[in-house]
Motif scaffolding. Structure first.
Motif, PDB file in Angstrom:
ATOM      1  N   GLN A  18       2.713   3.757  19.265  1.00 18.60           N
ATOM      2  CA  GLN A  18       1.741   3.192  18.328  1.00 18.60           C
ATOM      3  C   GLN A  18       0.315   3.391  18.831  1.00 18.60           C
ATOM      4  O   GLN A  18      -0.588   3.735  18.062  1.00 18.60           O
ATOM      5  CB  GLN A  18       2.024   1.701  18.129  1.00 18.60           C
ATOM      6  CG  GLN A  18       3.303   1.409  17.368  1.00 18.60           C
ATOM      7  CD  GLN A  18       3.665  -0.064  17.388  1.00 18.60           C
ATOM      8  OE1 GLN A  18       3.189  -0.831  18.237  1.00 18.60           O
ATOM      9  NE2 GLN A  18       4.513  -0.476  16.466  1.00 18.60           N
ATOM     10  N   VAL A 129      14.664   3.438   7.131  1.00 18.23           N
ATOM     11  CA  VAL A 129      13.356   2.811   6.919  1.00 18.23           C
ATOM     12  C   VAL A 129      13.581   1.335   6.631  1.00 18.23           C
ATOM     13  O   VAL A 129      14.302   0.977   5.698  1.00 18.23           O
ATOM     14  CB  VAL A 129      12.600   3.471   5.747  1.00 18.23           C
ATOM     15  CG1 VAL A 129      11.222   2.843   5.581  1.00 18.23           C
ATOM     16  CG2 VAL A 129      12.478   4.972   5.972  1.00 18.23           C
ATOM     17  N   THR A 130      12.976   0.469   7.433  1.00 12.85           N
ATOM     18  CA  THR A 130      13.174  -0.966   7.275  1.00 12.85           C
ATOM     19  C   THR A 130      12.414  -1.495   6.064  1.00 12.85           C
ATOM     20  O   THR A 130      11.490  -0.862   5.551  1.00 12.85           O
ATOM     21  CB  THR A 130      12.697  -1.722   8.523  1.00 12.85           C
ATOM     22  OG1 THR A 130      11.270  -1.556   8.662  1.00 12.85           O
ATOM     23  CG2 THR A 130      13.383  -1.195   9.779  1.00 12.85           C
ATOM     24  N   ARG A 132      10.422  -4.000   6.071  1.00 15.11           N
ATOM     25  CA  ARG A 132       9.048  -4.250   6.498  1.00 15.11           C
ATOM     26  C   ARG A 132       8.187  -2.984   6.348  1.00 15.11           C
ATOM     27  O   ARG A 132       7.030  -3.050   5.916  1.00 15.11           O
ATOM     28  CB  ARG A 132       9.033  -4.717   7.959  1.00 15.11           C
ATOM     29  CG  ARG A 132       7.619  -4.881   8.552  1.00 15.11           C
ATOM     30  CD  ARG A 132       7.691  -5.177  10.032  1.00 15.11           C
ATOM     31  NE  ARG A 132       8.166  -6.528  10.280  1.00 15.11           N
ATOM     32  CZ  ARG A 132       7.355  -7.577  10.454  1.00 15.11           C
ATOM     33  NH1 ARG A 132       6.045  -7.427  10.407  1.00 15.11           N
ATOM     34  NH2 ARG A 132       7.855  -8.765  10.682  1.00 15.11           N
ATOM     35  N   THR A 133       8.761  -1.831   6.710  1.00 12.07           N
ATOM     36  CA  THR A 133       8.014  -0.578   6.618  1.00 12.07           C
ATOM     37  C   THR A 133       7.697  -0.225   5.170  1.00 12.07           C
ATOM     38  O   THR A 133       6.582   0.205   4.853  1.00 12.07           O
ATOM     39  CB  THR A 133       8.803   0.570   7.273  1.00 12.07           C
ATOM     40  OG1 THR A 133       9.050   0.242   8.648  1.00 12.07           O
ATOM     41  CG2 THR A 133       8.024   1.881   7.210  1.00 12.07           C
ATOM     42  N   TRP A 134       8.667  -0.409   4.271  1.00 15.79           N
ATOM     43  CA  TRP A 134       8.418  -0.141   2.853  1.00 15.79           C
ATOM     44  C   TRP A 134       7.305  -1.036   2.318  1.00 15.79           C
ATOM     45  O   TRP A 134       6.421  -0.579   1.583  1.00 15.79           O
ATOM     46  CB  TRP A 134       9.690  -0.345   2.033  1.00 15.79           C
ATOM     47  CG  TRP A 134      10.700   0.748   2.134  1.00 15.79           C
ATOM     48  CD1 TRP A 134      11.976   0.659   2.607  1.00 15.79           C
ATOM     49  CD2 TRP A 134      10.527   2.115   1.750  1.00 15.79           C
ATOM     50  NE1 TRP A 134      12.602   1.874   2.554  1.00 15.79           N
ATOM     51  CE2 TRP A 134      11.744   2.786   2.025  1.00 15.79           C
ATOM     52  CE3 TRP A 134       9.473   2.846   1.214  1.00 15.79           C
ATOM     53  CZ2 TRP A 134      11.926   4.141   1.774  1.00 15.79           C
ATOM     54  CZ3 TRP A 134       9.651   4.200   0.949  1.00 15.79           C
ATOM     55  CH2 TRP A 134      10.861   4.835   1.226  1.00 15.79           C
ATOM     56  N   ALA A 136       4.903  -2.459   4.081  1.00 11.98           N
ATOM     57  CA  ALA A 136       3.644  -2.045   4.715  1.00 11.98           C
ATOM     58  C   ALA A 136       3.084  -0.792   4.044  1.00 11.98           C
ATOM     59  O   ALA A 136       1.868  -0.684   3.820  1.00 11.98           O
ATOM     60  CB  ALA A 136       3.861  -1.798   6.204  1.00 11.98           C
ATOM     61  N   MET A 137       3.943   0.165   3.713  1.00  8.02           N
ATOM     62  CA  MET A 137       3.482   1.392   3.062  1.00  8.02           C
ATOM     63  C   MET A 137       2.924   1.094   1.671  1.00  8.02           C
ATOM     64  O   MET A 137       1.895   1.658   1.265  1.00  8.02           O
ATOM     65  CB  MET A 137       4.623   2.411   2.987  1.00  8.02           C
ATOM     66  CG  MET A 137       4.992   3.014   4.332  1.00  8.02           C
ATOM     67  SD  MET A 137       6.129   4.428   4.220  1.00  8.02           S
ATOM     68  CE  MET A 137       7.601   3.637   3.555  1.00  8.02           C
ATOM     69  N   GLU A 242       6.289   5.370  10.381  1.00  8.41           N
ATOM     70  CA  GLU A 242       5.330   4.554  11.118  1.00  8.41           C
ATOM     71  C   GLU A 242       4.173   5.401  11.639  1.00  8.41           C
ATOM     72  O   GLU A 242       3.018   4.953  11.642  1.00  8.41           O
ATOM     73  CB  GLU A 242       6.026   3.849  12.279  1.00  8.41           C
ATOM     74  CG  GLU A 242       5.155   2.818  12.981  1.00  8.41           C
ATOM     75  CD  GLU A 242       5.930   1.951  13.954  1.00  8.41           C
ATOM     76  OE1 GLU A 242       5.349   0.974  14.459  1.00  8.41           O
ATOM     77  OE2 GLU A 242       7.129   2.227  14.195  1.00  8.41           O
ATOM     78  N   LEU A 245       1.893   6.071   8.705  1.00  5.36           N
ATOM     79  CA  LEU A 245       1.233   4.830   8.289  1.00  5.36           C
ATOM     80  C   LEU A 245       0.058   4.499   9.204  1.00  5.36           C
ATOM     81  O   LEU A 245      -1.035   4.160   8.735  1.00  5.36           O
ATOM     82  CB  LEU A 245       2.244   3.679   8.290  1.00  5.36           C
ATOM     83  CG  LEU A 245       1.721   2.296   7.881  1.00  5.36           C
ATOM     84  CD1 LEU A 245       1.207   2.322   6.451  1.00  5.36           C
ATOM     85  CD2 LEU A 245       2.813   1.247   8.037  1.00  5.36           C
ATOM     86  N   GLN A 284       3.253  -3.603  10.107  1.00  6.71           N
ATOM     87  CA  GLN A 284       4.281  -2.704  10.627  1.00  6.71           C
ATOM     88  C   GLN A 284       4.327  -2.721  12.159  1.00  6.71           C
ATOM     89  O   GLN A 284       5.392  -2.787  12.764  1.00  6.71           O
ATOM     90  CB  GLN A 284       4.013  -1.278  10.141  1.00  6.71           C
ATOM     91  CG  GLN A 284       4.895  -0.225  10.765  1.00  6.71           C
ATOM     92  CD  GLN A 284       6.360  -0.418  10.457  1.00  6.71           C
ATOM     93  OE1 GLN A 284       6.710  -0.981   9.425  1.00  6.71           O
ATOM     94  NE2 GLN A 284       7.227   0.034  11.349  1.00  6.71           N
ATOM     95  N   GLY A 287       6.036  -5.714  13.949  1.00  8.87           N
ATOM     96  CA  GLY A 287       7.457  -5.946  13.699  1.00  8.87           C
ATOM     97  C   GLY A 287       8.294  -5.513  14.873  1.00  8.87           C
ATOM     98  O   GLY A 287       7.886  -4.691  15.699  1.00  8.87           O
TER      99      GLY A 287
END
Length: 318
Positions: A18, A129-130, A132-134, A136-137, A242, A245, A284, A287
């Motif tokens: 990250q 894809v979690t 949370r990721t969806w 966030a996107m 990620e 993003l 994201q 998490g």
């Protein structure tokens, strides 16, 4: 005891990934301030940036490989050439899109890149894809839409090139993620050589002033070169969605640097939209991987623990 060590290594490597990708976005965000000061045409800009980026990345590969350049080039294989082509296409088409489509259109398509990367990674790699990721996107897309006023209409060419840019960027990330056991430093170096070869015949070196030359060095080394180095290091450690993003921080930081450097205050909607994008990235980034994700990453891979340990300290040339 061993069961506790693996999640810790995975968490550490994810945080490193990250950070690397955020640094890539930081490097790329400097383009707005530097690019607007250039007095040369688009082809000369592309060729100049690519030249200095190529020289910088070639030096990085040479130093990292301790002079053994053939080995990392051979190790990257056909996938490395795929990354090189994708990176070159994404880099070149971004500038072309800006010249044939509204900025809003280009930036909005850039915001779609995480979704494209997620779908490609899910299809090609089975990378889940979690939820949370969806979320966030989706929030990030809304934030960028608020910043730029939604997608613009740039004609068939402008929209087409913007789509190519998005797909090439997403594909490059997914390929790098797929071959995370191999450094893609030689690949991104090759990508800049491809851009240089494609744009050099159209460039006008005689129009470059001393100030332009200094700016091209900064763009090639700092903005393109360092940005790509950080990207390939981070893309080996975190999921493709990620990666894409977090790179949206570039869209937020670019107008901020312009505001600071030349007092060009952005609109209130730009600031609010930027805050939403940052919120999406933080949603994201903060998490945690579920135990199921960790299990899936190691099932059927007896060397999974070893790979996690290797990924936690990525080399530029492996």
């Amino acid at each position: 005891m061993a069961a506790r060590v693996v999640p810790l290594a995975k968490t550490d490597s994810r945080r490193q990934g990250q950070l690397f990708v955020a640094l890539a976005a930081l490097a790329w965000s400097s383009s707005g301030v530097l690019q607007r000061e250039l007095t040369i045409d688009t082809a000369t800009q592309l060729a100049g940036r690519a030249l200095f980026a190529f020289l910088f990345l070639a030096a990085v590969v040479l130093v990292s490989a301790r002079g053994r350049v053939v080995l990392p080039i051979r190790s990257m294989g056909l996938t490395g050439f795929g990354v090189a082509i994708c990176t070159a296409v994404a880099s070149g088409s971004f500038i072309v899109a800006l010249n044939h489509a509204k900025v809003a259109n280009v930036l909005f398509m850039q915001a779609i890149a995480p979704i494209a990367a997620a779908l490609l990674a899910w299809t090609a790699l089975g990378e889940r894809v979690t939820q949370r990721t969806w979320v966030a996107m989706a929030v990030a897309v809304l934030g960028v839409a608020l910043m730029v006023g939604g997608p613009g209409s740039g004609g068939v060419l402008g929209i087409g090139v913007s789509v190519v840019m998005t797909l090439a960027f997403a594909a490059g990330i997914v390929i790098t993620r797929h071959r995370r056991d191999v450094s893609m430093a030689p690949a991104v170096c090759l990508s800049q050589l491809l851009v240089l070869l494609a744009t050099a015949p159209l460039a006008d070196p005689g129009s470059v002033t001393g100030r332009d030359l200094g700016l091209l060095v900064l763009l090639g080394v700092g903005q393109i070169g360092l940005g790509l180095v950080f990207l390939i290091m981070g893309a080996r450690l975190i999921p493709a969605a990620e990666v894409a993003l977090i790179t949206l921080l570039e869209v937020v930081l670019a107008p901020l640097w312009v505001w600071i450097s030349i007092s060009e205050k952005p609109a209130a909607t730009t600031l609010i939209g930027g805050a939403i994008v940052v919120g999406a990235v933080l949603l994201q980034a903060t998490g945690r991987d579920s135990p199921g994700d960790l299990t899936r990453s190691l099932v059927g891979d007896p060397d999974g623990v070893e790979k996690l340990a290797q990924d936690s300290a990525p080399d530029l040339v492996a």
